[in-house]
Design an enzyme around this catalytic site. Structure first.
Site, PDB file in Angstrom:
ATOM      1  N   SER A  66       2.402  -3.954   8.887  1.00  0.00           N
ATOM      2  CA  SER A  66       2.438  -2.959   9.955  1.00  0.00           C
ATOM      3  C   SER A  66       3.694  -2.094   9.897  1.00  0.00           C
ATOM      4  O   SER A  66       3.917  -1.364   8.954  1.00  0.00           O
ATOM      5  CB  SER A  66       2.297  -3.646  11.313  1.00  0.00           C
ATOM      6  OG  SER A  66       2.179  -2.701  12.351  1.00  0.00           O
ATOM      7  N   HIS A  67       4.547  -2.219  10.907  1.00  0.00           N
ATOM      8  CA  HIS A  67       5.720  -1.358  11.052  1.00  0.00           C
ATOM      9  C   HIS A  67       6.954  -1.933  10.358  1.00  0.00           C
ATOM     10  O   HIS A  67       8.031  -1.329  10.430  1.00  0.00           O
ATOM     11  CB  HIS A  67       6.022  -1.166  12.536  1.00  0.00           C
ATOM     12  CG  HIS A  67       6.151  -2.468  13.280  1.00  0.00           C
ATOM     13  ND1 HIS A  67       5.079  -3.282  13.509  1.00  0.00           N
ATOM     14  CD2 HIS A  67       7.221  -3.093  13.818  1.00  0.00           C
ATOM     15  CE1 HIS A  67       5.474  -4.351  14.177  1.00  0.00           C
ATOM     16  NE2 HIS A  67       6.772  -4.273  14.374  1.00  0.00           N
ATOM     17  N   ASP A  94       2.536   4.503  12.239  1.00  0.00           N
ATOM     18  CA  ASP A  94       3.303   3.439  11.589  1.00  0.00           C
ATOM     19  C   ASP A  94       2.725   3.098  10.226  1.00  0.00           C
ATOM     20  O   ASP A  94       1.878   3.816   9.691  1.00  0.00           O
ATOM     21  CB  ASP A  94       3.358   2.205  12.484  1.00  0.00           C
ATOM     22  CG  ASP A  94       2.016   1.492  12.573  1.00  0.00           C
ATOM     23  OD1 ASP A  94       0.984   2.182  12.499  1.00  0.00           O
ATOM     24  OD2 ASP A  94       1.989   0.251  12.716  1.00  0.00           O
ATOM     25  N   ASP A 140       0.590   0.888   8.942  1.00  0.00           N
ATOM     26  CA  ASP A 140      -0.842   0.701   8.703  1.00  0.00           C
ATOM     27  C   ASP A 140      -1.721   1.578   9.581  1.00  0.00           C
ATOM     28  O   ASP A 140      -2.941   1.441   9.579  1.00  0.00           O
ATOM     29  CB  ASP A 140      -1.228  -0.774   8.874  1.00  0.00           C
ATOM     30  CG  ASP A 140      -1.066  -1.280  10.300  1.00  0.00           C
ATOM     31  OD1 ASP A 140      -0.217  -0.738  11.038  1.00  0.00           O
ATOM     32  OD2 ASP A 140      -1.775  -2.232  10.674  1.00  0.00           O
ATOM     33  N   ASP A 200      -2.014   1.918  12.956  1.00  0.00           N
ATOM     34  CA  ASP A 200      -2.582   1.525  14.243  1.00  0.00           C
ATOM     35  C   ASP A 200      -1.676   1.867  15.430  1.00  0.00           C
ATOM     36  O   ASP A 200      -2.093   1.729  16.580  1.00  0.00           O
ATOM     37  CB  ASP A 200      -2.955   0.040  14.260  1.00  0.00           C
ATOM     38  CG  ASP A 200      -1.780  -0.898  14.041  1.00  0.00           C
ATOM     39  OD1 ASP A 200      -0.647  -0.415  13.860  1.00  0.00           O
ATOM     40  OD2 ASP A 200      -2.000  -2.133  14.043  1.00  0.00           O
ATOM     41  N   ARG A 201      -0.466   2.336  15.166  1.00  0.00           N
ATOM     42  CA  ARG A 201       0.440   2.698  16.258  1.00  0.00           C
ATOM     43  C   ARG A 201       0.673   4.204  16.290  1.00  0.00           C
ATOM     44  O   ARG A 201       0.395   4.910  15.325  1.00  0.00           O
ATOM     45  CB  ARG A 201       1.780   1.983  16.104  1.00  0.00           C
ATOM     46  CG  ARG A 201       1.659   0.475  16.125  1.00  0.00           C
ATOM     47  CD  ARG A 201       3.013  -0.194  16.083  1.00  0.00           C
ATOM     48  NE  ARG A 201       2.865  -1.639  15.991  1.00  0.00           N
ATOM     49  CZ  ARG A 201       3.711  -2.517  16.516  1.00  0.00           C
ATOM     50  NH1 ARG A 201       4.792  -2.107  17.150  1.00  0.00           N
ATOM     51  NH2 ARG A 201       3.511  -3.817  16.388  1.00  0.00           N
TER      52      ARG A 201
END
Length: 544
Positions: A113-114, A278, A280, A282-283
């Site tokens: 992710s982030h 971010d 991936d 999703d944010r």
């Protein structure tokens, strides 16, 4: 090609967190480490043989290596077909979309992710189930149990597959289809939002936008959607090429790490609208000209304006937020007579509510919002939602937010992160504060009186499962809150997150600096939890 059975021994640290298994790249590079976890997933599942699974990641370092390993292991374990993103790229929301569109059994998402990437950065893997959402706790617990007992894994002896172009391949008895990473996701967005209205907004001479993909997975998606489909000028998307190390940056869309975008939106002659994604995808972070929209306010505003978006004109069944997220959306839900659910942190806790049609929109303070269109949070969906609202209302981001505050009141809100704290000291802090909880109600700290103090526990209204110890809540009689919890997304030490919230209905007091407005509550949190003592830090690592 033949199937090889490899003897192995368990690793003790393969318990999935809130978003799967995340470790340093060097950990995943250990012999058998990735293979053990993947085999543990297969060993914990029933009925996947002959079925379709989806595979992709955010393009970070080790992504390609892991994809070919998982392809060969999928074939050896009897998977019927794998849909893999071209170049190994498939954002987390797009993976959920592809799983749902194809009726797939599940899928693997390769991302941390982030978290930073590169050879010295982090890597991650998580399994998503057939609804497109993260595996629930009963599944991740089963995976972890298998990982502690594993003695062997299966892998096909074969050459790597070329995933750099769409096409069809055979890997043993298994079919592999390399798919266009963007197509399914774009089609879904076109079915939700009024693209023609957004095109009109973007083509108007007075409106400019800037989208920062932070050299992460959304670059190809953003360029296809904003520059090609919606007609924004080339260059609207910055940092749009996915890189294995994210260009040396930290792909976390907040005011600290998305500094390129912040400088652009807070400069003279700034664009009207800015957004960042971010690692991936999703944010999201939403900015207006010289104006930052908190994720909590964003969720509340999307809820209040949902009727302006074609995909939500039929109405909302309810809304949901993670416990640490501000209560701004609660006020909107109450006005609209909608159920509002408070869940633990982790998108998997929204899955049952969405599947059971109890909630339509959901969000977390950690820059994640989403809806029932998939089962993951979705950064570009949130950006398009905002653009659809702007296209209808033709007001600035700041004007829309301030009008919302005047109608519902303002929830001053901030999160203080203390990263890479000693795990022992962080747990000491939490345990010490937990012991104080019974004595806190009724106590006064200046003008603030404690109304309740607990360690949040959640009972899922659909399957009635119970999740305990999800964060310490200290609530005051005026509606203010302090929340403390340890994050499960870091890979080094512990991350302490401290959330501070205060509600202000008086519009003449809506222009205060957030940290100043919360200063007294910040001091109370420091004193109660002895944060400086336990973290050995004089200030947070990141303030959002």
């Amino acid at each position: 090609m033949s199937i090889r059975t490899v003897k192995t021994t368990p690793f003790a640290d393969q318990k999935p967190g809130t978003s799967g298994l995340r470790k340093a790249v060097t950990v995943f590079e250990q012999p058998n480490y990735l293979e053990n976890f993947v085999q543990s997933v297969f060993d914990s599942l029933d009925g996947y043989q002959g079925q379709t699974i989806v595979l992709g990641g955010d393009g970070r370092f080790y992504n390609r290596t892991a994809i070919n390993t998982i392809l060969k292991m999928s074939s050896a374990n009897g998977v019927g077909k794998v849909l893999v993103g071209c170049n190994g790229i498939l954002s987390t929301p797009a993976t959920s979309c592809v799983i749902r569109e194809n009726g797939a059994f599940g899928g693997f998402i390769l991302s941390a992710s982030h978290n930073p990437g590169g050879p010295d950065g982090d890597f991650g893997i998580k399994y998503n189930i057939g609804n497109g959402g993260p595996a629930p706790e009963k599944v991740t617990e089963a995976i972890y149990a298998k990982s502690k007992q594993i003695q062997e894994y299966k892998i096909l002896e074969a050459s790597d597959i070329n995933i750099d172009r769409p096409g069809f391949f055979k890997l043993g008895l298994m079919q592999v289809e390399v798919i266009d990473s963007v197509a399914s996701y774009l089609k879904l967005m076109e079915n939700i939002f009024d693209f023609d209205q957004i095109v009109d907004l973007i083509k108007s001479n007075s409106f400019r936008l800037c989208i920062d993909s932070m050299h992460a997975v959304t670059g190809p998606y953003a360029q296809k959607i904003f520059e090609q489909r919606l007609g924004a000028p080339v260059g609207t998307v910055i940092n749009g090429v996915p890189l294995e190390d994210f260009g040396g940056g930290h792909p976390d869309p907040n005011l600290v790490y998305a500094h390129d975008l912040v400088e652009i939106l807070f400069a003279q002659n700034a664009p009207d609208f800015g957004a960042a994604s971010d690692g991936d995808g999703d944010r999201n972070m939403i900015l207006g000209r010289n104006f930052f929209v908190t994720p909590s306010d964003s969720l509340a505003l999307l809820t209040a304006n949902a009727q302006l978006v074609p995909g939500y004109k039929a109405g909302l069944s309810g809304v949901a937020r993670s416990m640490p997220t501000s209560m701004a959306v609660d006020r909107v839900a109450k006005r609209l007579n909608l159920p509002c659910y408070e869940t633990p942190t982790g998108w998997k806790f929204f899955g049952n509510l969405l599947d059971d049609s109890r909630a339509t929109l959901c969000g977390e303070e950690s820059f994640g919002t989403g809806s029932n269109h998939i089962r993951e949070k979705d950064g570009l969906w949130a950006v398009l939602f905002w653009l659809n609202i702007l296209a209808v209302r033709r007001e600035s981001v700041e004007a829309i937010v301030r009008q919302h505050w005047s109608e519902y009141g303002r929830n001053y809100y901030s999160r203080h992160d203390y990263e890479e704290v000693s795990s022992d000291r962080a747990n000491e802090l939490v345990n010490n504060l937990r012991l104080q909880l019974p004595s806190l109600p009724g106590q006064k700290y200046g003008s603030y009186q404690v109304e309740y103090a607990d360690d949040f526990s959640y009972t899922d209204p659909v399957d009635h499962s119970v999740t305990n110890n999800q964060g310490i809540r200290i609530g005051f009689s005026d509606g203010s809150r302090i929340v403390l919890r340890l994050s499960g997304t870091g890979t080094k030490g512990a991350t302490l997150r401290v959330y501070i919230e205060s509600y202000e209905v008086d519009s003449s007091k809506h222009n205060l600096d957030t940290q100043k407005a919360l200063a007294t509550l910040i001091d109370i949190a420091q004193d109660l939890a002895k944060i400086t003592y336990y973290t050995e830090r004089q200030a947070p690592t990141v303030i959002t």
